[in-house]
Design a protein around this motif. Sequence first.
Motif, mmCIF file in Angstrom:
data_model
loop_
_atom_site.group_PDB
_atom_site.id
_atom_site.type_symbol
_atom_site.label_atom_id
_atom_site.label_comp_id
_atom_site.label_asym_id
_atom_site.label_seq_id
_atom_site.Cartn_x
_atom_site.Cartn_y
_atom_site.Cartn_z
ATOM 1 N N GLY A 82 -0.689 3.865 -3.776
ATOM 2 C CA GLY A 82 -1.050 2.720 -2.945
ATOM 3 C C GLY A 82 -0.746 1.377 -3.578
ATOM 4 N N GLY B 291 2.546 3.747 3.507
ATOM 5 C CA GLY B 291 2.786 2.350 3.188
ATOM 6 C C GLY B 291 4.170 1.885 3.627
ATOM 7 N N ASP C 239 0.835 -1.204 0.000
ATOM 8 C CA ASP C 239 0.000 0.000 0.000
ATOM 9 C C ASP C 239 0.872 1.259 0.000
ATOM 10 O OD1 ASP C 239 -2.380 1.359 -0.101
ATOM 11 O OD2 ASP C 239 -2.655 1.408 2.067
#
Length: 559
Positions: free
Chosen positions: A19, A56, A6
């Motif tokens: 993402g 992420g 992500d």
Amino acid sequence: MFALSDTWVHFGGKPALRGISCRIEPGERVAIVGPNGAGKTTMLRLFAGELLPDEGEVLIPHRTVIGYLPQEADFGAGEKTLREEVESVFEPVHLAEAELRRLEHRMAGIVDHETAEFREIAARYDHLHHEVQRLEGHAIESKMGRVLAGLGFAEWQFDRPMREFSGGWQMRALLAKLLLTNPDLMLLDEPTNHLDLESMIWLEEWIKESRSAVLMVSHERAFMDRLCHRIFELHRGAVTVYRGNYAKYLAERDQRREIEWRAYENQQREIAQVQRFIDRFRYQASKAALVQSRIKQLEKIERLEPPPSDPRTIHFRFPPAARSAKEVLCLRGVGHAYTETPVFTGVDLTLYRGDKVALVGVNGAGKSTLIKILSGKLRPRWGSREAGANTAIDHFTQGQWDTLHPGHTVLQALASAAPLESEQNLRSCLGGFCFSGEDVDKPVRVLSGGEKTRLRLAMMLFSAANCLLLDEPTNHLDVWSRMTLEAALRRYDGTLIVVSHDRYFLDAVTDKVIEISGGDVHFYPGKYGDYLRHFDHGGEPALPERAREWTEPRPLAKR
């Protein structure tokens, strides 16, 4: 396993990666593809640790060794020789071996092997021993020599200062260092940019034998076809994963896009139909409930984005070539030397009208020299060169500055090649080579390598040449532009001789091969793939009798 989870990256407030999640298994080889600016190098830099994600995670196992080859590097003005620079990779081996000897001495003095101290020393000893084995510390000299030779360095160059090498050769040295580190994950950003065909094939074999995982960015289709297990396609900041090599990716991608386009078009028709109903009955009280129902229906639709189209690329074809004499160019006993050692000697060669020839050989074998002699720009030290009647030559060189004035704009450069053409026609032509709007007013001196190549190709359309001599015409072109150039050269009805390290390109546009090796020239009929298979089956670099039919020099016919 190496993974992105992500992961978001922004530049200037705009998302470059949105993402994305993907993983690379140990030993797996993956290529990243996508248009310029899609985020391919950004993805490599994330795995290399040179760039941190805004959101992420980048997941790399503990003690992973990562090797990263960027597109450019600078060794500075230091005095290190090639040998010293490459040997620096093994400094950890020398340090580890010294520490291993110290640890052996300490362990010998501990009687009780169950103590925490002994276990700690033994663990450190095992780690260092593994590092020495991983870097093959027992065979430093032989391994270093093998890698440098494979990448095209001669032994006499090993003690040459790094500052004396060109940028391309410095990048080869950096690649040698990366390979010798034997990393767990190899990150390669255009690794073949500065390699000749022989070095590229050697690199493929090295990577195949290696246990390293590989994540690469490349424009070389054959390189990706021979090495890759999967393809990561980047588009609009998202990643799509395809199993198989590059050829399988192209086939599957086309199938997926056809399905995606049908779904997108069906949804657009449905939306348009509902919207027409709303627009027609919006102000009719008797239809108010139905209109509100349709409005809610539209709001609930999850809109599909149009599938990605192929990146903007060049579009052109060569004009018909004027008819030349049957024998276009002839060399008799030609040789050349820049120093006391000849580059090649005794070359006898005749090029016939319509020949499409690949010129191959290791770096420094004399390919560019032979092309310059054929073009008439270089007078051979020995022998003679003769051009047939009505032969008009255009010579595309590796250094496009030969024919591009740095002070000209793009439009002025093309006008210098076509002084009788109207500005409107010139602008239209440049549009086919991806120069539009203000691009045509860019000074030549600020153009990228790819832009110079595209401009030079545009200028060739107005040269009225019936014999093209192309020295690395695909350098700096993306895959799609290379395919366009291939198609144009396949349709070209003049004579062609080309040097390129793109094997697909050579196989697509040529039907004969000239090899320069050890100062001699050898001739082979057939495509480049046939030439490679000849050696795969134990063939020797000698001239088959049937090839002599088109290479034996004869007096040129005048027509």
